[in-house]
Design a protein around this motif. Sequence first.
Motif, mmCIF file in Angstrom:
data_model
loop_
_atom_site.group_PDB
_atom_site.id
_atom_site.type_symbol
_atom_site.label_atom_id
_atom_site.label_comp_id
_atom_site.label_asym_id
_atom_site.label_seq_id
_atom_site.Cartn_x
_atom_site.Cartn_y
_atom_site.Cartn_z
ATOM 1 N N TYR A 200 127.371 85.187 16.599
ATOM 2 C CA TYR A 200 128.707 84.824 17.074
ATOM 3 C C TYR A 200 128.758 84.753 18.591
ATOM 4 C CZ TYR A 200 130.678 85.464 12.453
ATOM 5 O OH TYR A 200 130.967 85.326 11.120
ATOM 6 N N GLU A 201 129.635 83.886 19.075
ATOM 7 C CA GLU A 201 130.032 83.835 20.472
ATOM 8 C C GLU A 201 131.292 84.700 20.547
ATOM 9 O OE1 GLU A 201 132.419 80.655 23.127
ATOM 10 O OE2 GLU A 201 130.738 79.873 21.969
ATOM 11 N N VAL A 202 131.262 85.776 21.334
ATOM 12 C CA VAL A 202 132.307 86.785 21.301
ATOM 13 C C VAL A 202 133.236 86.698 22.508
ATOM 14 C CG1 VAL A 202 132.760 89.275 21.218
ATOM 15 C CG2 VAL A 202 130.774 88.330 20.025
ATOM 16 N N THR A 203 134.546 86.825 22.240
ATOM 17 C CA THR A 203 135.568 86.981 23.266
ATOM 18 C C THR A 203 136.243 88.318 22.995
ATOM 19 O OG1 THR A 203 135.941 84.588 23.350
ATOM 20 C CG2 THR A 203 137.664 85.991 24.272
ATOM 21 N N GLU A 204 136.447 89.096 24.043
ATOM 22 C CA GLU A 204 137.031 90.426 23.884
ATOM 23 C C GLU A 204 138.450 90.462 24.433
ATOM 24 O OE1 GLU A 204 132.700 92.427 24.795
ATOM 25 O OE2 GLU A 204 134.486 93.560 25.381
ATOM 26 N N ALA A 205 139.326 91.195 23.717
ATOM 27 C CA ALA A 205 140.700 91.432 24.162
ATOM 28 C C ALA A 205 140.936 92.934 24.117
ATOM 29 C CB ALA A 205 141.689 90.711 23.264
ATOM 30 N N ALA A 206 141.448 93.500 25.225
ATOM 31 C CA ALA A 206 141.632 94.942 25.349
ATOM 32 C C ALA A 206 143.031 95.406 24.972
ATOM 33 C CB ALA A 206 141.306 95.379 26.774
ATOM 34 N N SER A 207 143.902 94.494 24.536
ATOM 35 C CA SER A 207 145.279 94.875 24.216
ATOM 36 C C SER A 207 145.867 93.888 23.213
ATOM 37 C CB SER A 207 146.131 94.873 25.480
ATOM 38 O OG SER A 207 146.252 93.551 25.982
ATOM 39 N N CYS A 208 146.999 94.290 22.627
ATOM 40 C CA CYS A 208 147.741 93.368 21.751
ATOM 41 C C CYS A 208 148.129 92.118 22.533
ATOM 42 C CB CYS A 208 149.018 94.034 21.231
ATOM 43 S SG CYS A 208 148.790 95.166 19.871
ATOM 44 N N ALA A 209 148.694 92.328 23.725
ATOM 45 C CA ALA A 209 149.169 91.198 24.531
ATOM 46 C C ALA A 209 148.037 90.219 24.838
ATOM 47 C CB ALA A 209 149.805 91.705 25.826
ATOM 48 N N GLU A 210 146.888 90.741 25.226
ATOM 49 C CA GLU A 210 145.751 89.868 25.545
ATOM 50 C C GLU A 210 145.261 89.148 24.288
ATOM 51 O OE1 GLU A 210 141.356 90.112 27.699
ATOM 52 O OE2 GLU A 210 142.523 91.949 27.453
ATOM 53 N N GLY A 211 145.178 89.860 23.165
ATOM 54 C CA GLY A 211 144.751 89.245 21.912
ATOM 55 C C GLY A 211 145.699 88.148 21.478
ATOM 56 N N ILE A 212 147.000 88.412 21.571
ATOM 57 C CA ILE A 212 148.004 87.420 21.179
ATOM 58 C C ILE A 212 147.921 86.188 22.071
ATOM 59 C CG2 ILE A 212 150.498 86.984 21.144
ATOM 60 C CD1 ILE A 212 150.771 89.949 20.105
ATOM 61 N N GLU A 213 147.771 86.382 23.377
ATOM 62 C CA GLU A 213 147.656 85.246 24.300
ATOM 63 C C GLU A 213 146.420 84.401 23.977
ATOM 64 O OE1 GLU A 213 148.430 82.454 27.116
ATOM 65 O OE2 GLU A 213 149.776 84.005 26.346
ATOM 66 N N LEU A 214 145.298 85.042 23.706
ATOM 67 C CA LEU A 214 144.086 84.306 23.356
ATOM 68 C C LEU A 214 144.265 83.532 22.054
ATOM 69 C CD1 LEU A 214 141.428 86.952 24.408
ATOM 70 C CD2 LEU A 214 141.578 84.607 25.290
ATOM 71 N N LEU A 215 144.927 84.141 21.077
ATOM 72 C CA LEU A 215 145.156 83.463 19.800
ATOM 73 C C LEU A 215 146.077 82.259 19.948
ATOM 74 C CD1 LEU A 215 145.415 86.641 17.624
ATOM 75 C CD2 LEU A 215 143.818 84.745 17.225
ATOM 76 N N ARG A 216 146.967 82.300 20.915
ATOM 77 C CA ARG A 216 147.887 81.183 21.147
ATOM 78 C C ARG A 216 147.222 80.038 21.900
ATOM 79 N NH1 ARG A 216 153.066 84.927 22.700
ATOM 80 N NH2 ARG A 216 153.709 85.300 20.556
ATOM 81 N N THR A 217 146.162 80.326 22.643
ATOM 82 C CA THR A 217 145.556 79.303 23.499
ATOM 83 C C THR A 217 144.178 78.843 23.057
ATOM 84 O OG1 THR A 217 144.674 81.003 24.987
ATOM 85 C CG2 THR A 217 146.850 80.094 25.529
#
Length: 165
Positions: free
Chosen positions: A47-64
């Motif tokens: 896998y090519e991995v992207t990390e999110a350290a918070s709900c807010a960061e994870g949600i922003e990544l999922l939206r974009t």
Amino acid sequence: MGVQHKHDMKAAPALGDTTFGLLSLLVVDDDAVQRGLIAGAAGKAGYEVTEAASCAEGIELLRTRSFACVTLDLMLDDGDGQDVMKAMAEANYQGPVIVISGMSSERRRAARQYARSLGMDLLQSFPKPIDLAALRISLANLRSTMAGLPIVHSWGEVCGPRFER
């Protein structure tokens, strides 16, 4: 096909480079050690991995961005993993979710039911501390299913000419 650099993530194909068997994975966990362990296991599973350290960061990544799979901690410093699941559903995320949480098995089962109520596929639920070999095998099997590539496991690592370094 050009070489993709870490800083040029927007140019990446939506689900990763399936030509070479790579799929994109978002790791949402507020614990840096856990994120690193999960990212390492995912990298070994192709896998090519992207990390999110918070709900807010994870949600922003999922939206974009688009991801083939998401691993999700249920308890984060800035919210609940179910908040992330709701945002995933709102963003029409279609891939599987793997919950990795220190919460009780009852809470993990409740998360599975919540994911199903949102029309999402909660593929696996692992307790913390995570069994990295089991996670690698689960991710490798998912990658094989999604990419249609044969996989040979060696304690959960992906082997073969596409992954030899």
